[in-house]
Design an enzyme around this catalytic site. Structure first.
Site, mmCIF file in Angstrom:
data_model
loop_
_atom_site.group_PDB
_atom_site.id
_atom_site.type_symbol
_atom_site.label_atom_id
_atom_site.label_comp_id
_atom_site.label_asym_id
_atom_site.label_seq_id
_atom_site.Cartn_x
_atom_site.Cartn_y
_atom_site.Cartn_z
ATOM 1 N N ASP A 39 61.991 12.550 30.992
ATOM 2 C CA ASP A 39 62.774 11.963 32.074
ATOM 3 C C ASP A 39 61.840 11.805 33.271
ATOM 4 O O ASP A 39 61.273 12.788 33.747
ATOM 5 C CB ASP A 39 63.952 12.910 32.400
ATOM 6 C CG ASP A 39 64.913 12.275 33.378
ATOM 7 O OD1 ASP A 39 64.692 11.106 33.761
ATOM 8 O OD2 ASP A 39 65.893 12.941 33.757
ATOM 9 N N ASP A 47 64.145 4.996 32.312
ATOM 10 C CA ASP A 47 63.249 6.105 32.657
ATOM 11 C C ASP A 47 63.426 7.320 31.757
ATOM 12 O O ASP A 47 63.110 8.435 32.141
ATOM 13 C CB ASP A 47 63.413 6.499 34.132
ATOM 14 C CG ASP A 47 64.787 7.060 34.411
ATOM 15 O OD1 ASP A 47 65.669 6.873 33.566
ATOM 16 O OD2 ASP A 47 64.980 7.675 35.471
ATOM 17 N N GLU A 48 63.948 7.106 30.568
ATOM 18 C CA GLU A 48 64.126 8.231 29.651
ATOM 19 C C GLU A 48 63.717 7.845 28.236
ATOM 20 O O GLU A 48 64.061 6.753 27.777
ATOM 21 C CB GLU A 48 65.602 8.644 29.603
ATOM 22 C CG GLU A 48 66.035 9.541 30.729
ATOM 23 C CD GLU A 48 67.525 9.822 30.626
ATOM 24 O OE1 GLU A 48 67.892 10.893 30.159
ATOM 25 O OE2 GLU A 48 68.314 8.932 30.997
#
Lengths: 434, 361
Positions: A22, A120-121
């Site tokens: 993350d 974003d993961e």
């Protein structure tokens, strides 16, 4: 040809090791890295920033802004009160996507089973690669350092026997943390956590649990699965499994880079809402043009159109309709969106529309063929393409629909809706994978 | 009201009118079936204001009267009664109906008959009569082509065009168009767009002949003891005659059943509307489909091909619908080029199916 079933390679059965990555305060960190004056200062990334504009929400807040109580989702007018000195910057999604692509590229040094979960993961199945680095934690350290060195960005990493535990572990140590929870440490490792932090526990479930006197995951673990199932049905079973760290969901690798799931644009129209439906429809036209233009440039056709509307102070609702054949024709998609608005007009006029969003999903590749229409929709498609070419060459404002002509100026004072800005917005970026 | 009727007849009649009972409950009374007992007839009637169905059957009427019964309950009750006479006795004061058959007795609350909308007046302006089996076949051939998309209401109906010598029935969803012609001597020429649902329901009722009358706002289907009234769809149906190409470059003739089975098999791998490709080369017909992530399918069948070789792609479902409409032994596919409409027809005259291709990039 890609093989859909290769994802089964990483399917449960035996012990797995899953890593969840993350990025820390992703958009804000990228902006702070690129523009040095923002470093170490509270920075808020918003969807289209205008000095006098209070509309919309904060999309990302740098760690410096968090002590003021600002986080992603805080309305801008509130953020201004909480931290008057904060800096604002307009989100640049192309840039963020570019960075995500690089992160995905780096991740492939650590596993070939990578699932891009959001902008974003990432999830990585490192079952078969962690021994190359000595241990899962060593792999995570190398991965963390490589992202830091190559992109100047920091991240938080969680490792666990499945996706749920990996994601939860990542939350333990944020920012810049690496946390490993092995299967042996479960379910004790989860027991002290607040129940509200358990994945899948939302605002309402939190209230229900509190009413039962359940504050920690440990207390939840002690409830019998039969009771939970009786009380919440399927959700109860999910909750029981989650409390024990059980999750069998497969990792879905994205072999040649995953395709988008949908294209969507939205516009917040102010807390009071706009009661003039002509204005709302024009905003919708601007959003639709933006969605269709992006679909055409990425070569996709959409079959399902979803309209989401917020009625000021009343409710949000969304309605969807599937077309007989997938399309990228602006006028066809706009007409479908208007049809979806039908029947809600009276309510919208009474309460005002505070948010309007359109998304085009159920996508297929345009290269898979385009169903021709007896009554010549081909011409409409040709018009769209011609307009795209003009815009590509001379800019977005070089050619616009006559109904939107002067719209910008006329309504700027009243509603602060800027069509050019709206059509370039990428608010449902999460749907658009890398 | 007091009436005596055979269970099997009553159940069958209820099944017919049930189709017109409204699913939406904006007007609660429309969830009921209007039942009227007069002289020696029991007449049932239901409407959802789009379509109205009335049907009557012989019954022993001991006392005349009208009631409205909750549709779902009465249908369910009668369906499950033993095969014997059913006695219906209403109590007007208490608004109930007693249903008796052998040992079973049901007491059902009824709705007020005065609230039920009247059965539409039927006036004839133009009427025609055809064999029911011809009508059924025509409906079967064209109905799948009507649009399901309410955003263009006109296309959700079928155009019935009555000319002096023939009747034409047309349906299109703008991706394919089915045109059926039935020879028939008619006194007047007229046309109307009838919702596909009305045609569908009319085709399901068994009888020998069907008489259809068209007035400016409604179509009426007379089928023995049953009458169906449907509203018409207003508007101008698109001009379809000019859409049919006049000259073709390629003609493919093949056994219809073989072609249909091959297309059905190959279409298993045309998921998510991926195109089904048709390829002719040196007298052979190849059918293929491929879906990324899943796999591909190929099949070659015997066919007589004339003219240029061609590769063209269609939506598998549209092609199957067209082939299902063909009754003769052979299917004929006439093509111009990969971007022009193709025409599918049988060696029997009267049915033409225009099919738009998928443009491959």
């Amino acid at each position: 040809m890609t093989n859909k079933f290769s994802s089964l390679i990483s399917h449960p059965s035996s012990q797995r090791t899953i890593l969840h990555l993350d990025m820390d305060s992703y958009f804000a960190s990228i902006e702070q890295r690129d523009i040095s004056v923002y470093k170490g200062k509270p920075l808020l990334v918003t969807h289209g920033w205008h000095p006098n504009r209070n509309l919309g929400i904060v999309m990302a807040a740098s760690y410096e802004a968090r002590p003021f109580g600002i986080k992603a989702g805080t309305p801008i007018f509130q953020a201004k009160k909480l931290c008057p000195k904060a800096n604002y910057v307009k989100g640049n999604f192309e840039k963020y996507l570019h960075n995500t692509r690089k992160i995905v590229g780096i991740s492939r040094n650590y596993s070939d089973l990578v699932e891009v979960y959001s902008i974003d993961e990432l999830f990585l199945d490192i079952t078969n690669s962690s021994h190359l680095f000595g241990s899962p934690v060593n792999l995570a350290k190398r991965f963390f350092d490589e992202i830091k060195d190559k992109l100047g960005l920091s991240c938080s990493i969680g490792i666990g026997p499945n996706k749920l535990v990996a994601k939860m572990a990542g939350e333990f140590n944020k920012p810049r943390g690496i946390t490993y929870i092995s299967a042996d440490e479960l379910p004790e490792a989860f027991a002290p956590l607040p129940a509200k932090d358990l994945l899948g526990v939302g605002y309402r479930m939190k209230k229900h649990l509190r009413a039962l006197g359940i504050e920690t995951v440990g207390q939840l673990q002690n409830l019998s699965p039969e009771y939970l199932k009786k009380r919440w049905g399927v959700m109860g079973v999910v909750l029981h499994n989650a409390s024990l760290g059980i999750d069998n969901s497969p990792l879905i690798p994205s072999h040649q880079g995953p395709g988008p799931k949908s294209f969507g644009h939205s516009s917040a129209l102010g807390a009071k809402g706009i009661k003039d439906l002509d204005v709302v429809k024009k905003v919708l036209l601007g959003l639709t043009e933006g969605v269709c233009r992006r679909m055409r440039s990425d070569n996709y056709l959409a079959k399902t159109i979803t309209l989401r509307m917020g009625l000021a102070g009343l409710m949000y609702f969304s309605r969807a309709r599937s077309l007989a054949n997938a399309t990228d024709i602006t006028s066809k998609i706009y007409k479908t969106a208007l049809d979806l608005m039908d029947g809600q007009e009276e309510l919208a006029r009474q309460h005002g529309v505070s948010l309007i969003a359109i998304s085009a999903g159920n996508l297929k590749k345009a290269s898979d063929g385009r169903q021709l229409d007896i009554f010549g929709n081909e011409r409409l498609s040709d018009i769209d393409k011609a307009v795209d070419r003009v815009k590509n060459r001379y800019g977005e404002k070089a050619i616009i629909k006559a109904s939107l002509l002067g719209f910008n100026k006329r309504y700027q004072g009243a509603s602060k809706v800027e069509i050019a800005e709206v059509s370039k917005g990428h608010s449902s970026f999460c749907n658009r994978w890398v | 009201m007091k009436a005596l009727i055979e269970q099997s007849i009553f159940a069958e009649r209820l099944q017919i009118v049930q189709k017109a009972v409204s699913n939406r409950t904006t007007l609660p009374i429309l969830s009921g079936i209007y039942v009227e007992a007069i002289s020696d007839n029991l007449t049932l009637y239901a409407t959802d204001l789009e379509i109205a169905i009335k049907t009557s059957a012989k019954a022993q009427i001991k006392k005349e009267g009208q009631i409205v019964l909750p549709a779902k309950l009465i249908t369910e009750i009668v369906k499950n009664l033993p095969e014997a006479k059913v006695e219906l006795v209403s109590n007007e004061n208490e608004n109930t109906l007693q249903i008796k058959s052998q040992q079973s007795t049901f007491n059902l609350n009824t709705l007020a008959p005065d609230d039920y909308p009247h059965f539409p007046d039927t006036e004839d302006t133009a009427s025609f009569k055809i064999l029911k089996k011809d009508f059924d076949k025509a409906v079967r051939q064209v109905i799948n082509s009507a649009s399901k998309d309410e955003s263009r209401p006109i296309l959700t109906g079928a155009l019935i065009n009555i000319e002096k010598e023939k009747i034409k029935i047309v349906a299109t969803d703008s991706y394919r168009l089915a045109l059926k012609e039935i020879s028939s001597k008619n006194s007047s020429a007229t046309q109307a767009i009838i919702p596909h649902r009305a045609l569908d329901e009319a085709s399901k009722i068994e009888c020998k002949d069907i008489k259809i009358t068209l007035s400016p706002n409604q179509a009426v289907f007379y089928l023995n003891d049953t009458t169906i009234v449907s509203r018409l769809i207003n508007g101008q149906y698109p001009n379809y005659s000019q859409l049919f190409p006049q000259k073709f470059e390629t003609t493919i003739v093949s056994n219809k059943d073989e072609l249909l089975s091959a297309v059905k098999r190959v279409s298993i791998l045309s998921l998510n509307n991926t195109p089904l490709k048709i390829n002719t080369s040196s007298g052979k017909l190849k059918i293929s489909a491929e879906t990324a992530d899943y796999g591909s399918a190929n099949e070659e069948i015997m066919a007589t091909t004339k003219g240029k070789d061609i590769e063209i792609a269609f939506n598998a479902k549209y092609l199957i619908d067209g082939l299902l409409g063909i009754d003769g032994e052979n299917a004929v596919l006439e093509l111009v080029d990969p971007l022009q409409p193709g025409i599918l027809k049988s060696d029997e005259k009267g049915f033409n199916y225009l099919l738009m291709p998928i443009r491959l990039s």
